[in-house]
Each structure stands twice: as structure tokens, then as C-alpha cells.
Scaffold this motif. Sequence first.
Motif, short mmCIF file in Angstrom:
data_model
loop_
_atom_site.label_atom_id
_atom_site.label_comp_id
_atom_site.label_asym_id
_atom_site.label_seq_id
_atom_site.Cartn_x
_atom_site.Cartn_y
_atom_site.Cartn_z
N LEU A 119 24.93 27.09 -8.45
CA LEU A 119 23.93 28.14 -8.32
C LEU A 119 23.18 28.43 -9.61
O LEU A 119 21.98 28.65 -9.61
CB LEU A 119 24.57 29.42 -7.80
N GLU A 120 23.91 28.44 -10.72
CA GLU A 120 23.33 28.90 -11.97
C GLU A 120 22.85 27.76 -12.86
O GLU A 120 21.71 27.75 -13.33
CB GLU A 120 24.33 29.77 -12.72
N LYS A 123 21.15 24.65 -10.09
CA LYS A 123 20.15 25.17 -9.14
C LYS A 123 19.80 24.14 -8.07
O LYS A 123 18.64 23.95 -7.72
CB LYS A 123 18.90 25.63 -9.90
N ASP A 126 20.94 26.37 -2.05
CA ASP A 126 20.58 27.72 -1.63
C ASP A 126 21.77 28.47 -1.06
O ASP A 126 21.81 29.70 -1.06
CB ASP A 126 19.48 27.66 -0.57
N GLU A 143 20.03 35.33 4.37
CA GLU A 143 19.82 35.73 2.99
C GLU A 143 19.02 34.67 2.23
O GLU A 143 18.11 34.99 1.45
CB GLU A 143 21.17 35.95 2.31
N ALA A 144 19.34 33.40 2.46
CA ALA A 144 18.63 32.32 1.77
C ALA A 144 17.17 32.24 2.23
O ALA A 144 16.28 31.95 1.42
CB ALA A 144 19.34 30.99 2.02
N GLY A 146 15.41 34.69 2.87
CA GLY A 146 14.73 35.77 2.18
C GLY A 146 14.60 35.58 0.69
O GLY A 146 14.17 36.49 -0.03
N GLY A 147 15.03 34.40 0.21
CA GLY A 147 14.87 34.10 -1.22
C GLY A 147 16.11 34.37 -2.05
O GLY A 147 16.11 34.09 -3.26
N GLN A 148 17.18 34.91 -1.44
CA GLN A 148 18.43 35.11 -2.18
C GLN A 148 19.31 33.87 -2.05
O GLN A 148 19.07 33.01 -1.21
CB GLN A 148 19.17 36.32 -1.62
N LYS A 149 20.35 33.82 -2.86
CA LYS A 149 21.34 32.77 -2.73
C LYS A 149 22.43 33.27 -1.78
O LYS A 149 22.96 34.37 -1.97
CB LYS A 149 21.96 32.42 -4.09
N GLY A 150 22.74 32.47 -0.78
CA GLY A 150 23.79 32.84 0.17
C GLY A 150 25.12 32.29 -0.28
O GLY A 150 25.31 31.06 -0.31
#
Length: 472
Positions: A119-120, A123, A126, A143-144, A146-150
Amino acid sequence: MLELTEKVIDEGRQGEAYAPFAQDPNTFKRRFYIESYGCQMNFSDSEIVASILSEQGFGATRNFEEADLILLNTCSIREKAEQTVRKRLTEFRKLKQQRPATLVGVLGCMAERLKSKFLEEEKLVDIVVGPDAYRTLPQLIEEADGGQKGVNVLLSREETYADIAPVRLNSNGITAFVSIMRGCNNMCSFCVVPFTRGRERSRDHVSILNECRELLRNGYREVTLLGQNVDSYYYTPDGGTPVTFAMLLEEVALLSPELRVRFSTSHPKDITDEVVHTMAKYENICKYIHLPLQSGSTRVLQLMNRTYTREWYAAKVDRIRAIMPDCALSSDVIAGFCTETEEDHQDTLSMMEHAQYAMSYMFFYSERPGTLAQRRYKDDIPEDVKKRRLKEIVELQNRLSLEHNRKDIGRTFNVLIEAPSKRSEADWMGRNSQNKVVVFPKGNGNHKPGDYVQVRVLECTQATLLGEMVAS
């Protein structure tokens, strides 16, 4: 450690993509693509994931380029598997550059172990989902979107997915995996499984029987009961009598004599006489046990925390042979574990000779971050020495396999037809009770996959028995 499937390990294909059934591409608004790596448990988990996604309106595709959701179900047993997954993720990143709305997710053991790295640092993904969190996939996808990481890699002491009917991915319609437990309590020093899959918990035996019964109704003729250590299966119904693995094995066998039963994997310290006697009692329980050795040296076994000695393992092999002489054994063998000497290596070779394995899964030691061995011991065997020792182990196993198969020439076996042979449409491929692949001409009969036929072995290769059908 679960043995690695023929689909993946044999060092043939590293992963397999799935589409569970033929579908009209316009039926679903979104499509998923899933690729699996590693042991049978991962393939079984992918079937659970497919069921969860199907309930949410996702359709499957074999082509990742047309998928809205790409999932990799990963393995952390060896470094090579992780390298392969990273390479695939890099390929999928190129697709995301062309189709930014495409979601990429990592499931399974690598997800739990390398969540922050994915994730960090890299990258690449998602969605990151551990083996016990597949029920949360719909929420994580939202969530993904919507642009967040799930992310959910929490381990569970209760989750068995007992109430989820797996979607049989890429199935031949004849054989199926049935998960009976999850996790592992054996802290083998080389293994990441206890850290990525959590503690042992057994699935309700009634749900297992119901799944097997449903498979039988749908035409399946063989089930493989799966667990990291099936012999530790122990389920206590509310207010009821505890069910052991031997009891479960018998219950599944009694569903129908037409349903073959296999299981994987056994830990040598836990397989009991009761299990072996149950196998001998029922013709439809296959006469095959995967009994991982790992090393033939007592000193190395102690470093591996395998909790048995060389002599104890040899006695277990002898006991199985005494109760069930026609049982075929296979094994896992690791070359070049920490501090392994030439004498230790020779102990492994001699134990293989004693056990007379029909086949083995063989690797040189690959240090895994986070394991007890990584924390306690130095990985001090040079790679060229590891490779040379592995080569000697493989050469010995090749000889043992050929000798084992030659003993079957002239014998007649009950073979379950699984599919046409990959080499010729004129031949059938199936397996006998000892888990050996048998290839034979189709002839003029009206046989089909799922039928049992009698096959006399005429010749063999190191990996396959070749024969002809005979009258029952």
C-alpha cells in the motif's frame, strides 16, 4: 504445510486464472478476474471469494484485460512465489494506467504479511485482504471505488466460511476441494502459515457433510478434505459428542461408495492408528497419505521444531505399511536448512529410501521473514550447496518414483476418469486410489468423466501409469 497442487507446483504453472461458469458478458455490470498461487487451500479460498463476489453481482472472466476487479490470491511459502506475484502486479499496473477505474487486489498470505509494503511503498494495489477477511470484500471494494485503500488483514479465531457455498472455479465437475479447518498451531520454524492464517479452528462437521452431499448430487465423484493439518480436526457441537478426523473421514465415506475421499495434509505427529484403520476399512477412502518429512536428520528436525525424531518418523511409516500395505506415501523435503551438514543431508536421502515415496515436493530452503528460523538461525548454507543437495534429492526421488510405478505393471486398478488426456484426445486420464495418474485408450466404450473403470497397467513412466481398460 499443505502440499502444493499439480496446477501450480510441479514448477509448471505458477498461477491459474479462473472463470467459474460460462456467462453472457452483458449479464453483469462488473466482472472479476482471479488468479491463484500456492497450496490447495488457496484454490479453495478462491472459490469462496468467487461465491461472495457472485452474490454481489460480479461476473467472472478469464481475460484480465476486460475485468473491473483483478485479484491475486497469494502464497508466502517461498520467495519465488512472491517474486512472481510482484511481477504480475507490475503488469496489472500498466493496465490501470489505461483504465484507471480498474481495481487490483491482493488476497491471502502475502496480503497479511506485506500489507504496508503493497500500500505504501509500492502502491501496486487498491485492496488488501487477509485469509480470514473475505466476507468484507464488498465493503472494501466500495471503499476502493471511492478512492480509499480497502484493507482488512485481521486474523480470526472463529472464521471457517462454513455457511458459504463455494463456486467451483474452472472445475472438471468430477473432483473438488472441501475445506474442513483453517489455520495451524504447529510452529515449524521455517513456516509462515501460523502467522498468515492464524490458529487452528475446525469447521462444523454437519456443514462439511452437507457440502460433500451436494457435490455428490451435482455429479462430483471425488472430494479432497483440506486443512493445514487435517489430523488435528476436532469439532465439538453444542452439547454434543466431539468429532475427530477419523470420525469425519468415516462419515464422508459413508455418504456413498461412489464418492472417493482424499485428504491433505497430515502432520506425522498427529496421524493416528484410528485414521489409518478407517482408511483401510473403506474402499472409497483413497490409499494415499501425504506425510511431510522435511528432513531425515533428527538434529535438523529439532531446529525445524517438527517435534519428532528420525526414528519416530520411520516407525510411523512402518506402522502405516503394517495396517495398509497398499498405501502410497508422498512427502515434502527441504534441502539446505540452517546448519545442515553433509551427514544431515545423507540422513534425508536414507530416510527417503526407507519410506519409498511414490512422489515428493522438493525445495531448497528459502528463508521467510518473520518466521522463527529467520529470527533464531543464520541461513548459512551457500546457494550452490543447497542446489546440489536438492539435485541429489530430486534424482533419488525420480528413481524411487520410477521403481514404485514399475511395481504396478501387470496390476489392475479401479480408475476414476477425470478428463481426456492432455497429450491425446484418444486417451482418458484418471487416477487410482494411490493418487497415481493413469492414461489409457478410450476404446469403443461409452465411458465419460466420472465413470469408474478397471485399467490394467502395461507400462509406465516416472510420473504416469499407462494401461488399457479391462472388463470389470
